[in-house]
Write a protein that holds these residues in place. Structure first.
Motif: not given
Length: 310
Positions: A132-144
């Motif tokens: 959940n933590l990794l998904a949050a980091l990568l999904a919230l910054r997915a455009h990067e």
């Protein structure tokens, strides 16, 4: 820290203050391509690299009969095999990296909050929490993500996956709250401990949302995961717990820390001189993955033993 007593708020309060200070510093720096690295470099040097720099000592503690050269050879072999996997099979390597990291981050975040009887069967909770933590980091910054991953190798599917996930911190906060509430209701940890962990997670989700991918990763990995790990590992290597053990941990970690930082500095210099076959950030991920696999193998028993689990 005992899960049955009132939580110790001192370390989380310090971590929160340091994280907020780094966030403020990042916001005040000129918005150029070096801003993220100005933050990432000191965090890696001071806490990120040192937290894994004593792995060989931990390995000798786990296998005291293992000669030093053989211990080094074993660690190096796993490191090189992991790097080779990421280079030759990048997509499976990246997926494996995310799975291992999710477990390791979940264990690092929660192990000290759980009661010993819960820690014996908490592997699923660790994976869910870290994912959940990794998904949050990568999904919230997915455009990067396209800027960090090389073209081809099927990496577009990774980017598309995280783009498809919810792009709001509320979703990941709700999952975190549900996991903590379920664990507290089941007697795995106290409600005050659950509240303390949730407060830290809410802060991290806001950080992920309002900064950048490297910044969010650096602050979480350095200030939260690595600081917690250094405290645990120094207790294991240099009992009894105390400032003397903490200082000794850093003294023993200094040679590997300096070598690793020189390697990363050389990599930065090389990237400025020639065109690397992969983006610099992906090369950094290869290094992190290669060191993560043996690190998790070495530290897993330390986490379990700290909660009375063999």
């Amino acid at each position: 820290m005992k899960a049955t007593s009132a939580p110790d708020y001192r370390l989380p309060a310090l971590q929160l203050a340091l994280s907020g200070l780094l966030w403020l510093l990042w916001a005040l720096l000129p918005a150029d391509s070096y801003r993220d690295w100005v933050l990432l470099g000191p965090v890696l040097l001071l806490v990120g690299i040192p937290h894994g720099a004593n792995d060989l000592l931990l390995l000798r503690k786990r296998f005291p009969q293992l000669p030093p050269r053989r211990a080094f050879g074993l660690y190096l072999a796993v490191f090189l095999a992991s790097a080779g996997l990421m280079l030759w099979l990048p997509l499976p390597g990246l997926v494996l990296f995310l799975v291992i990291t999710a477990y390791h981050f979940g264990q690092g975040d929660l192990h000290d909050h759980l009661r010993p009887r819960a820690a014996r069967r908490a592997d699923g909770l660790y994976v869910a929490w870290g994912a959940n933590l990794l998904a949050a980091l990568l999904a919230l910054r997915a455009h990067e993500l396209p800027g960090y991953l090389p073209d081809g190798y099927g990496f577009a599917a990774i980017t598309d996956f995280f783009v498809a996930l919810p792009n709001t911190p509320l979703a990941y906060g709700a999952v975190a709250a549900g996991l903590l509430a379920g664990a507290a209701a089941g007697g795995w940890l106290s409600w005050p401990e659950a509240g303390l962990r949730l407060a830290a997670t809410v802060f991290l989700l806001l950080l992920f949302t309002h900064t950048r991918l490297l910044v969010g990763f650096a602050v979480y990995f350095g200030i939260w995961h690595s600081v917690d790990s250094i405290r645990l590992f120094s207790r294991s290597l240099y009992p009894p717990d105390g400032a003397a053990g903490f200082r000794q941990f850093y003294r023993d970690a200094l040679p590997i820390t300096v070598l690793a930082f020189l390697f990363l500095g050389g990599l930065l210099w090389l990237s400025a001189q020639i065109e690397l076959p992969y983006p610099l950030t992906f090369v950094l991920f290869i290094f992190i993955f290669a060191i993560t696999v043996p690190h998790v193998f070495v530290t897993e028993p330390i986490y379990r033993r700290s909660r009375g689990v063999e």
